[in-house]
Design a protein around this motif. Structure first.
Motif, PDB file in Angstrom:
ATOM      1  N   UNK A   1       0.862  -1.186   0.000  1.00 52.51           N
ATOM      2  CA  UNK A   1       0.000   0.000   0.000  1.00 52.51           C
ATOM      3  C   UNK A   1       0.896   1.233   0.000  1.00 52.51           C
ATOM      4  N   UNK A   2       0.743   2.055  -1.027  1.00 53.79           N
ATOM      5  CA  UNK A   2       1.590   3.235  -1.219  1.00 53.79           C
ATOM      6  C   UNK A   2       0.860   4.474  -0.711  1.00 53.79           C
ATOM      7  N   UNK A   3       1.422   5.114   0.298  1.00 47.59           N
ATOM      8  CA  UNK A   3       0.785   6.301   0.888  1.00 47.59           C
ATOM      9  C   UNK A   3       1.765   7.445   1.080  1.00 47.59           C
ATOM     10  N   UNK A   4       2.996   7.310   0.610  1.00 44.15           N
ATOM     11  CA  UNK A   4       4.050   8.264   0.934  1.00 44.15           C
ATOM     12  C   UNK A   4       3.940   9.540   0.104  1.00 44.15           C
ATOM     13  N   UNK A   5       3.679  10.652   0.760  1.00 41.89           N
ATOM     14  CA  UNK A   5       3.658  11.947   0.087  1.00 41.89           C
ATOM     15  C   UNK A   5       3.719  13.036   1.155  1.00 41.89           C
ATOM     16  N   UNK A   6       4.451  14.095   0.877  1.00 42.18           N
ATOM     17  CA  UNK A   6       4.439  15.271   1.736  1.00 42.18           C
ATOM     18  C   UNK A   6       3.350  16.209   1.247  1.00 42.18           C
ATOM     19  N   UNK A   7       2.572  16.732   2.156  1.00 48.09           N
ATOM     20  CA  UNK A   7       1.438  17.580   1.808  1.00 48.09           C
ATOM     21  C   UNK A   7       1.868  18.725   0.895  1.00 48.09           C
ATOM     22  N   UNK A   8       1.202  18.811  -0.243  1.00 54.86           N
ATOM     23  CA  UNK A   8       1.490  19.883  -1.179  1.00 54.86           C
ATOM     24  C   UNK A   8       2.640  19.602  -2.122  1.00 54.86           C
ATOM     25  N   UNK A   9       3.283  18.426  -1.986  1.00 56.64           N
ATOM     26  CA  UNK A   9       4.434  18.090  -2.828  1.00 56.64           C
ATOM     27  C   UNK A   9       4.099  16.919  -3.739  1.00 56.64           C
ATOM     28  N   UNK A  10       4.949  16.696  -4.706  1.00 53.44           N
ATOM     29  CA  UNK A  10       4.790  15.542  -5.577  1.00 53.44           C
ATOM     30  C   UNK A  10       5.214  14.287  -4.819  1.00 53.44           C
ATOM     31  N   UNK A  11       4.500  13.206  -5.035  1.00 53.57           N
ATOM     32  CA  UNK A  11       4.798  11.961  -4.337  1.00 53.57           C
ATOM     33  C   UNK A  11       6.155  11.406  -4.781  1.00 53.57           C
ATOM     34  N   UNK A  12       6.965  10.892  -3.864  1.00 60.79           N
ATOM     35  CA  UNK A  12       8.245  10.295  -4.257  1.00 60.79           C
ATOM     36  C   UNK A  12       8.028   8.990  -5.013  1.00 60.79           C
ATOM     37  N   UNK A  13       8.835   8.753  -6.006  1.00 61.96           N
ATOM     38  CA  UNK A  13       8.735   7.526  -6.796  1.00 61.96           C
ATOM     39  C   UNK A  13       9.544   6.438  -6.090  1.00 61.96           C
ATOM     40  N   UNK A  14       8.873   5.580  -5.355  1.00 56.99           N
ATOM     41  CA  UNK A  14       9.520   4.553  -4.548  1.00 56.99           C
ATOM     42  C   UNK A  14       9.598   3.208  -5.258  1.00 56.99           C
ATOM     43  N   UNK A  15       8.639   2.918  -6.117  1.00 52.21           N
ATOM     44  CA  UNK A  15       8.609   1.637  -6.816  1.00 52.21           C
ATOM     45  C   UNK A  15       8.869   1.871  -8.301  1.00 52.21           C
ATOM     46  N   UNK A  16      10.158   1.941  -8.652  1.00 51.04           N
ATOM     47  CA  UNK A  16      10.546   2.018 -10.052  1.00 51.04           C
ATOM     48  C   UNK A  16      10.531   0.604 -10.635  1.00 51.04           C
ATOM     49  N   UNK A  17      10.888   0.486 -11.905  1.00 45.99           N
ATOM     50  CA  UNK A  17      10.814  -0.812 -12.564  1.00 45.99           C
ATOM     51  C   UNK A  17      11.691  -1.848 -11.868  1.00 45.99           C
ATOM     52  N   UNK A  18      12.866  -1.422 -11.382  1.00 41.32           N
ATOM     53  CA  UNK A  18      13.737  -2.374 -10.689  1.00 41.32           C
ATOM     54  C   UNK A  18      13.085  -2.967  -9.459  1.00 41.32           C
ATOM     55  N   UNK A  19      12.305  -2.167  -8.748  1.00 42.28           N
ATOM     56  CA  UNK A  19      11.585  -2.675  -7.580  1.00 42.28           C
ATOM     57  C   UNK A  19      10.455  -3.610  -7.995  1.00 42.28           C
ATOM     58  N   UNK A  20       9.756  -3.263  -9.058  1.00 38.64           N
ATOM     59  CA  UNK A  20       8.664  -4.120  -9.532  1.00 38.64           C
ATOM     60  C   UNK A  20       9.185  -5.481  -9.982  1.00 38.64           C
ATOM     61  N   UNK A  21      10.383  -5.515 -10.533  1.00 40.05           N
ATOM     62  CA  UNK A  21      10.963  -6.782 -10.997  1.00 40.05           C
ATOM     63  C   UNK A  21      11.234  -7.753  -9.848  1.00 40.05           C
ATOM     64  N   UNK A  22      11.271  -7.240  -8.628  1.00 39.33           N
ATOM     65  CA  UNK A  22      11.533  -8.085  -7.459  1.00 39.33           C
ATOM     66  C   UNK A  22      10.260  -8.718  -6.901  1.00 39.33           C
ATOM     67  N   UNK A  23       9.099  -8.322  -7.426  1.00 35.52           N
ATOM     68  CA  UNK A  23       7.830  -8.784  -6.865  1.00 35.52           C
ATOM     69  C   UNK A  23       7.333 -10.040  -7.568  1.00 35.52           C
ATOM     70  N   UNK A  24       6.700 -10.904  -6.806  1.00 35.12           N
ATOM     71  CA  UNK A  24       6.166 -12.150  -7.347  1.00 35.12           C
ATOM     72  C   UNK A  24       4.861 -11.903  -8.095  1.00 35.12           C
ATOM     73  N   UNK A  25       4.537 -12.745  -9.071  1.00 35.27           N
ATOM     74  CA  UNK A  25       3.236 -12.630  -9.744  1.00 35.27           C
ATOM     75  C   UNK A  25       2.104 -12.692  -8.728  1.00 35.27           C
ATOM     76  N   UNK A  26       1.099 -11.877  -8.936  1.00 34.06           N
ATOM     77  CA  UNK A  26      -0.039 -11.849  -8.026  1.00 34.06           C
ATOM     78  C   UNK A  26       0.072 -10.828  -6.917  1.00 34.06           C
ATOM     79  N   UNK A  27       1.258 -10.240  -6.744  1.00 29.20           N
ATOM     80  CA  UNK A  27       1.395  -9.169  -5.755  1.00 29.20           C
ATOM     81  C   UNK A  27       0.481  -8.006  -6.142  1.00 29.20           C
ATOM     82  N   UNK A  28      -0.188  -7.419  -5.166  1.00 29.32           N
ATOM     83  CA  UNK A  28      -1.097  -6.295  -5.398  1.00 29.32           C
ATOM     84  C   UNK A  28      -0.481  -5.023  -4.828  1.00 29.32           C
ATOM     85  N   UNK A  29      -0.434  -3.993  -5.661  1.00 28.67           N
ATOM     86  CA  UNK A  29       0.038  -2.678  -5.233  1.00 28.67           C
ATOM     87  C   UNK A  29      -1.154  -1.728  -5.259  1.00 28.67           C
TER      88      UNK A  29
END
Length: 319
Positions: free
Chosen positions: A229-257
């Motif tokens: 569950x992605x909730x990271x953001x500072x009020x009034x700012x753009x959300x940080x990109x925490x899950x780039x493609x390299x991070x997604x490649x580490x996840x198993x099929x069926x993982x829900x984001x």
């Protein structure tokens, strides 16, 4: 001063900016309230309840704008504001989507029409005023976790959750995981002082992540998660990109984001606003912009309290 309340026109929006209880609160200090017909129906508040609270119920939105010095909504209207009889000095109160509507907000300001963006109002823990963004974030965190969990395939073991961000939405998502009797979630924050709040909410572990995302990548490489569950953001700012493609490649099929912050740019590179997508890897990424609308009556009452507090602040400032 007259306060106007619109019937929401954003897709699938069922909340209302001010409930009959909120109308009574404003009426008690001498403010008049004009409510568009049907404004509260989807949240369970009838026109007769608004009339009983002291509001004038009118049949069209143009009349609301024509009569009101403050106009309140939950989400920006789906219709063009330029078609309404807006006067210089009018104040528009509610969520404003400033990342996407900046040009429109600037044009309105040029005409003397102000906007109070709940998206940007600073959180103030030193007062008793209710913060609209925090209250809605708490509901979104709980609903988002539950809806993401329903997208999971059957699991023979307790679900393992990862919560990115330890603000109001993140802490609510952590607490929601415990209601499902899932494993205690792992929480990721960017400050060590967030650890106590995360553990108190029910997290089993806290990981401090820095701008290089090294700690998060190490975590994803060593621990299998079923739902993120992605909730990271500072009020009034753009959300940080925490899950780039390299991070997604580490996840198993069926993982829900579940990305709750797509309106601010999203924590996940694959997030598509208001859409559920399945990546070629089998990872599911989902977002919708109005999780709190699943609990319209509860959410409307919380939102109304914040709206009334803001209107009273504006009114007191003008007096």
């Amino acid at each position: 001063m007259i306060v106007g309340v619109l019937r929401e026109t954003a897709p699938r929006e069922s909340r209302v900016a001010l409930t009959p209880e909120g109308v009574r609160e404003l009426s008690a200090v001498g403010l008049q309230v004009v409510v568009e017909e049907g404004a509260g129906h989807r949240a369970g508040f009838t026109d007769s309840a608004y009339r009983a609270s002291g509001a004038l119920v009118v049949g069209d939105r143009a009349t609301v704008f024509e009569r009101s010095g403050i106009v309140a909504w939950v989400k920006p209207p789906a219709f063009a504001l330029e078609t309404m009889p807006l006067r210089a000095g009018t104040m528009l109160v509610g969520f404003q989507d400033p990342h996407y509507r900046r040009d429109e907000i600037d044009r309105l300001r040029g005409r003397g029409v102000g906007s109070v963006a709940f998206d940007l109002v600073p959180r103030d823990d030193t007062t008793t005023e209710i913060d609209a963004l925090s209250t809605m974030s708490r509901i979104a965190g709980a609903v988002g976790y539950a809806e993401g969990r329903h997208l999971l395939s059957a699991r023979s073991r307790p679900v393992r959750a990862l919560i990115l961000g330890c603000g109001a939405a993140g802490l609510a998502a952590i607490a929601a995981a415990r209601t499902f009797d899932d494993d205690k979630p792992t929480a990721v924050g960017n400050r060590l002082e967030q650890q106590t709040a995360a553990l108190d909410a029910g997290a089993g572990r806290f990981v401090a992540n820095q701008d290089d995302n090294a700690a998060l990548l190490d975590l994803l490489a060593t621990t299998p998660f079923d739902i993120i569950v992605c909730t990271a953001v500072h009020r009034g700012s753009r959300a940080p990109r925490l899950l780039e493609q390299g991070a997604l490649d580490l996840l198993a099929p069926g993982t829900v984001i579940v990305d709750l912050v797509a309106k601010a740019g999203g924590n996940c590179v694959a997030t598509v606003p208001d859409t559920t997508v399945t990546l070629p890897s089998g990872v599911i990424v989902t977002h919708r912009s109005n999780y709190p609308t699943s609990r319209p009556r509860t959410a409307s009452r919380a939102y109304s309290a914040a709206t009334a507090a803001m209107i009273l602040r504006i009114a007191n400032g003008r007096n």
